[in-house]
Scaffold this motif. Structure first.
Motif, PDB file in Angstrom:
ATOM      1  N   PHE A   1      76.640  29.735  65.375  1.00 13.40           N
ATOM      2  CA  PHE A   1      76.899  31.000  64.695  1.00 13.40           C
ATOM      3  C   PHE A   1      75.598  31.629  64.194  1.00 13.40           C
ATOM      4  O   PHE A   1      75.448  32.848  64.188  1.00 13.40           O
ATOM      5  N   PHE A   2      74.673  30.791  63.781  1.00 16.96           N
ATOM      6  CA  PHE A   2      73.362  31.300  63.357  1.00 16.96           C
ATOM      7  C   PHE A   2      72.695  32.046  64.503  1.00 16.96           C
ATOM      8  O   PHE A   2      72.183  33.155  64.337  1.00 16.96           O
ATOM      9  N   TYR A   3      72.702  31.434  65.698  1.00 13.92           N
ATOM     10  CA  TYR A   3      72.021  32.063  66.834  1.00 13.92           C
ATOM     11  C   TYR A   3      72.787  33.270  67.360  1.00 13.92           C
ATOM     12  O   TYR A   3      72.180  34.206  67.868  1.00 13.92           O
ATOM     13  N   ARG A   4      74.086  33.256  67.212  1.00 11.74           N
ATOM     14  CA  ARG A   4      74.864  34.440  67.590  1.00 11.74           C
ATOM     15  C   ARG A   4      74.376  35.650  66.811  1.00 11.74           C
ATOM     16  O   ARG A   4      74.152  36.730  67.361  1.00 11.74           O
ATOM     17  N   PHE A   5      74.210  35.470  65.496  1.00  9.25           N
ATOM     18  CA  PHE A   5      73.755  36.586  64.662  1.00  9.25           C
ATOM     19  C   PHE A   5      72.272  36.872  64.857  1.00  9.25           C
ATOM     20  O   PHE A   5      71.845  38.028  64.803  1.00  9.25           O
ATOM     21  N   LEU A   6      71.481  35.830  65.081  1.00  9.62           N
ATOM     22  CA  LEU A   6      70.056  36.043  65.306  1.00  9.62           C
ATOM     23  C   LEU A   6      69.828  36.890  66.548  1.00  9.62           C
ATOM     24  O   LEU A   6      69.033  37.841  66.526  1.00  9.62           O
ATOM     25  N   PHE A   7      70.533  36.607  67.642  1.00  4.93           N
ATOM     26  CA  PHE A   7      70.369  37.376  68.871  1.00  4.93           C
ATOM     27  C   PHE A   7      70.917  38.791  68.709  1.00  4.93           C
ATOM     28  O   PHE A   7      70.399  39.731  69.307  1.00  4.93           O
ATOM     29  N   LYS A   8      71.961  38.930  67.915  1.00  6.08           N
ATOM     30  CA  LYS A   8      72.459  40.278  67.620  1.00  6.08           C
ATOM     31  C   LYS A   8      71.388  41.073  66.876  1.00  6.08           C
ATOM     32  O   LYS A   8      71.188  42.269  67.135  1.00  6.08           O
ATOM     33  N   TRP A   9      70.697  40.416  65.972  1.00 10.53           N
ATOM     34  CA  TRP A   9      69.607  41.086  65.240  1.00 10.53           C
ATOM     35  C   TRP A   9      68.487  41.462  66.204  1.00 10.53           C
ATOM     36  O   TRP A   9      67.929  42.558  66.122  1.00 10.53           O
ATOM     37  N   PHE A  10      68.150  40.558  67.122  1.00  8.09           N
ATOM     38  CA  PHE A  10      67.155  40.872  68.159  1.00  8.09           C
ATOM     39  C   PHE A  10      67.558  42.140  68.917  1.00  8.09           C
ATOM     40  O   PHE A  10      66.733  43.008  69.184  1.00  8.09           O
ATOM     41  N   LEU A  11      68.847  42.203  69.274  1.00  9.19           N
ATOM     42  CA  LEU A  11      69.351  43.355  70.029  1.00  9.19           C
ATOM     43  C   LEU A  11      69.206  44.642  69.221  1.00  9.19           C
ATOM     44  O   LEU A  11      68.704  45.656  69.723  1.00  9.19           O
ATOM     45  N   ASP A  12      69.627  44.601  67.967  1.00  8.88           N
ATOM     46  CA  ASP A  12      69.580  45.789  67.120  1.00  8.88           C
ATOM     47  C   ASP A  12      68.152  46.238  66.850  1.00  8.88           C
ATOM     48  O   ASP A  12      67.886  47.443  66.698  1.00  8.88           O
ATOM     49  N   CYS A  13      67.228  45.299  66.782  1.00  5.52           N
ATOM     50  CA  CYS A  13      65.823  45.632  66.520  1.00  5.52           C
ATOM     51  C   CYS A  13      65.072  46.063  67.781  1.00  5.52           C
ATOM     52  O   CYS A  13      63.898  46.442  67.699  1.00  5.52           O
ATOM     53  N   GLY A  14      65.730  45.985  68.929  1.00  3.26           N
ATOM     54  CA  GLY A  14      65.083  46.378  70.175  1.00  3.26           C
ATOM     55  C   GLY A  14      64.146  45.324  70.738  1.00  3.26           C
ATOM     56  O   GLY A  14      63.336  45.621  71.639  1.00  3.26           O
ATOM     57  N   LEU A  15      64.243  44.083  70.246  1.00  2.06           N
ATOM     58  CA  LEU A  15      63.320  43.040  70.701  1.00  2.06           C
ATOM     59  C   LEU A  15      63.585  42.626  72.144  1.00  2.06           C
ATOM     60  O   LEU A  15      62.652  42.280  72.884  1.00  2.06           O
ATOM     61  N   PHE A  16      64.848  42.653  72.559  1.00  2.00           N
ATOM     62  CA  PHE A  16      65.146  42.298  73.944  1.00  2.00           C
ATOM     63  C   PHE A  16      64.543  43.312  74.910  1.00  2.00           C
ATOM     64  O   PHE A  16      64.041  42.947  75.978  1.00  2.00           O
ATOM     65  N   MET A  17      64.590  44.574  74.544  1.00  2.00           N
ATOM     66  CA  MET A  17      64.052  45.593  75.438  1.00  2.00           C
ATOM     67  C   MET A  17      62.534  45.497  75.554  1.00  2.00           C
ATOM     68  O   MET A  17      61.959  45.941  76.536  1.00  2.00           O
ATOM     69  N   ARG A  18      61.880  44.907  74.563  1.00  2.00           N
ATOM     70  CA  ARG A  18      60.427  44.739  74.640  1.00  2.00           C
ATOM     71  C   ARG A  18      60.016  43.751  75.721  1.00  2.00           C
ATOM     72  O   ARG A  18      58.933  43.865  76.302  1.00  2.00           O
ATOM     73  N   ILE A  19      60.871  42.763  75.986  1.00  2.00           N
ATOM     74  CA  ILE A  19      60.521  41.761  76.988  1.00  2.00           C
ATOM     75  C   ILE A  19      61.229  42.018  78.313  1.00  2.00           C
ATOM     76  O   ILE A  19      60.917  41.367  79.309  1.00  2.00           O
ATOM     77  N   ALA A  20      62.183  42.946  78.346  1.00  2.00           N
ATOM     78  CA  ALA A  20      62.953  43.193  79.564  1.00  2.00           C
ATOM     79  C   ALA A  20      62.096  43.885  80.620  1.00  2.00           C
ATOM     80  O   ALA A  20      61.193  44.664  80.301  1.00  2.00           O
ATOM     81  N   LYS A  21      62.386  43.586  81.861  1.00  2.00           N
ATOM     82  CA  LYS A  21      61.751  44.272  82.985  1.00  2.00           C
ATOM     83  C   LYS A  21      62.586  45.501  83.296  1.00  2.00           C
ATOM     84  O   LYS A  21      63.767  45.399  83.619  1.00  2.00           O
ATOM     85  N   GLN A  22      61.971  46.695  83.202  1.00  2.00           N
ATOM     86  CA  GLN A  22      62.730  47.938  83.259  1.00  2.00           C
ATOM     87  C   GLN A  22      62.349  48.789  84.465  1.00  2.00           C
ATOM     88  O   GLN A  22      61.206  48.815  84.900  1.00  2.00           O
ATOM     89  N   THR A  23      63.371  49.497  84.974  1.00  2.00           N
ATOM     90  CA  THR A  23      63.159  50.594  85.902  1.00  2.00           C
ATOM     91  C   THR A  23      63.704  51.844  85.222  1.00  2.00           C
ATOM     92  O   THR A  23      63.891  51.856  84.015  1.00  2.00           O
ATOM     93  N   THR A  24      63.980  52.882  85.983  1.00  2.00           N
ATOM     94  CA  THR A  24      64.443  54.138  85.381  1.00  2.00           C
ATOM     95  C   THR A  24      65.739  53.965  84.618  1.00  2.00           C
ATOM     96  O   THR A  24      65.878  54.427  83.481  1.00  2.00           O
ATOM     97  N   SER A  25      66.721  53.309  85.202  1.00  2.00           N
ATOM     98  CA  SER A  25      68.037  53.203  84.568  1.00  2.00           C
ATOM     99  C   SER A  25      68.542  51.774  84.440  1.00  2.00           C
ATOM    100  O   SER A  25      69.636  51.547  83.940  1.00  2.00           O
ATOM    101  N   VAL A  26      67.754  50.807  84.911  1.00  2.00           N
ATOM    102  CA  VAL A  26      68.188  49.414  84.898  1.00  2.00           C
ATOM    103  C   VAL A  26      67.126  48.557  84.218  1.00  2.00           C
ATOM    104  O   VAL A  26      65.933  48.829  84.327  1.00  2.00           O
ATOM    105  N   ALA A  27      67.586  47.534  83.490  1.00  2.00           N
ATOM    106  CA  ALA A  27      66.662  46.584  82.868  1.00  2.00           C
ATOM    107  C   ALA A  27      67.215  45.178  83.045  1.00  2.00           C
ATOM    108  O   ALA A  27      68.429  44.978  83.135  1.00  2.00           O
TER     109      ALA A  27
END
Length: 401
Positions: free
Chosen positions: A303-329
């Motif tokens: 449950f701790f990690y469930r919320f921790l990853f949700k926080w990562f998502l809300d803070c945009g941390l996942f998008m910082r490491i994601a490989k992105q194109t125009t509409s797909v990551a």
């Protein structure tokens, strides 16, 4: 006896607001998506209904004040003896997108709009129906306001909990400004001295889902599997599950156990990193390569990690490491595994998770209640606006909400 819109209202074209645009006026300019400006004068006095004419069809809007409808909308003005709010609900219950007659930009002609069926009834009954449905709408709005409030509280609480933590007495640690001796610095910021910074893979195993499609092989077991369409923000939808064949080795590798966390690996930008905790039976489901599974090690709280990853998502941390194109990551299992996160003592993980679970439980209750109200409204609209259930004018309706 059912009527058509032309029997109860007049339909007028909106106009470009360029000539009346201003900032200092209470008169709203209403487009297909709602209010987007102010007008120096009104074209029509309310109450009325604004219906999209071009572009995004559907979603009529009730207006009870002077207004200016733009040229991509119609102003539907009720005739004498017609309740405007009842008229709004009558149009809202009809699928206006069915009236689209264009091959390019969706549009509705005035002639087709005039043919929309709207039911019948005298003004008193119309007004009572509008009162009943408005009561439900108000309850929905109040519940949605509570949901938004607790969402904001949750966001702020996660920020505090994942940077300050919880002491044994259940209180947040003092901020670093008030108690700098309680913290130590890392390259990514300050954390409590009892914590550490490690890679995600040091807290649990990371596995990308099976990559082969169902028609490429056959195996011994046909298993239901989860994919990106099943994982939503905080929950898993088991209602639309597909099946494929898995070999014994694949079943062991890609099966799910209680406490696993599934994250959307990729596709559209808004889906990357969306995560939920698996709460089904052990080995009852497998998962596809559109998902990444995080399985916490022993003495790690799921449950701790469930919320921790949700926080990562809300803070945009996942998008910082994601490989992105125009509409797909794509999050990338390897990139996610190497991602840095806080390492928190197990007992403190439990305290943090407990605080957030209490708040999440309240949110879930309100979300379920809002869903129940929307279903109730849908049923009431069908019963009351079609005349299937008649209301008694002048008497309070029982059991509405």
């Amino acid at each position: 006896m059912s009527k058509r819109l032309r029997d109860v209202a007049e339909v007028h074209y909106g106009r470009s607001p360029n000539e009346v645009l201003t900032e200092d006026s209470p008169i709203p300019i209403i487009g297909t998506g709602g209010i987007y400006g102010r007008a120096s004068r009104a074209m029509y006095n309310g109450p009325a209904v604004v219906v999209p004419r071009k572009g995004s069809l559907g979603n009529p809007q009730y207006v009870d004040e002077p207004f200016w409808p733009v040229d991509t909308t119609y102003a539907v003005i009720p005739k004498t003896g017609i309740d405007a709010k009842w008229l709004y609900y009558s149009l809202d219950t009809f699928d206006l997108t069915k009236l689209n007659e264009a091959t390019g930009v969706p549009s509705i002609s005035c002639d087709w709009l005039y043919k929309v069926p709207v039911g019948s009834g005298e003004y008193g009954e119309q007004h009572r129906i509008a009162e009943i449905l408005s009561t439900v709408d108000e309850a929905i709005e109040q519940t949605e306001a509570l949901i938004a409030k607790y969402q904001r509280i949750k966001t702020g609480l996660m920020q505090d909990l994942f940077t300050r933590g919880v002491t044994p007495d259940g209180q947040l640690r003092p901020t670093r400004a008030k108690a700098p001796h309680l913290y130590r610095e890392y390259h990514c910021g300050w954390i409590p001295k009892e914590w550490d910074m490690v890679a995600v893979k040091d807290c649990g195993s990371v596995q990308l889902g099976r990559q082969r499609s169902p028609d490429q092989m056959s195996g011994r077991w046909t298993m239901p599997y989860l994919r990106v369409a099943n994982v939503f923000d905080g929950y898993i939808d088991y209602g639309d599950v597909l099946e494929m064949d898995f070999t014994p080795d694949e079943r062991r590798t890609f099966s799910l156990k209680q406490g696993d966390i599934l994250l959307n690996e990729g596709q559209s930008l808004e889906l990357v990193g969306r995560c939920a905790l698996y709460n089904g039976q052990d080995d009852a489901f497998c998962f596809q390569n559109t998902l990444v599974r995080f399985r916490p090690f022993d003495k790690q709280c799921p449950f701790f990690y469930r919320f921790l990853f949700k926080w990562f998502l809300d803070c945009g941390l996942f998008m910082r490491i994601a490989k992105q194109t125009t509409s797909v990551a794509h999050l990338g299992a390897d990139r996610f595994a190497r991602m840095r996160c806080v390492s928190v003592p197990y007992v403190e993980q439990l305290r943090i998770a407990e605080r957030l679970e209490v708040l999440q439980s309240r949110l879930n209750t309100d979300i379920a209640f809002a869903s129940k109200l929307r279903q109730q409204k849908h049923g009431l609209m069908h019963d009351l606006l079609t005349g299937r259930v008649r209301v008694k004018v002048g008497e309070p309706e029982k059991g509405v909400v």
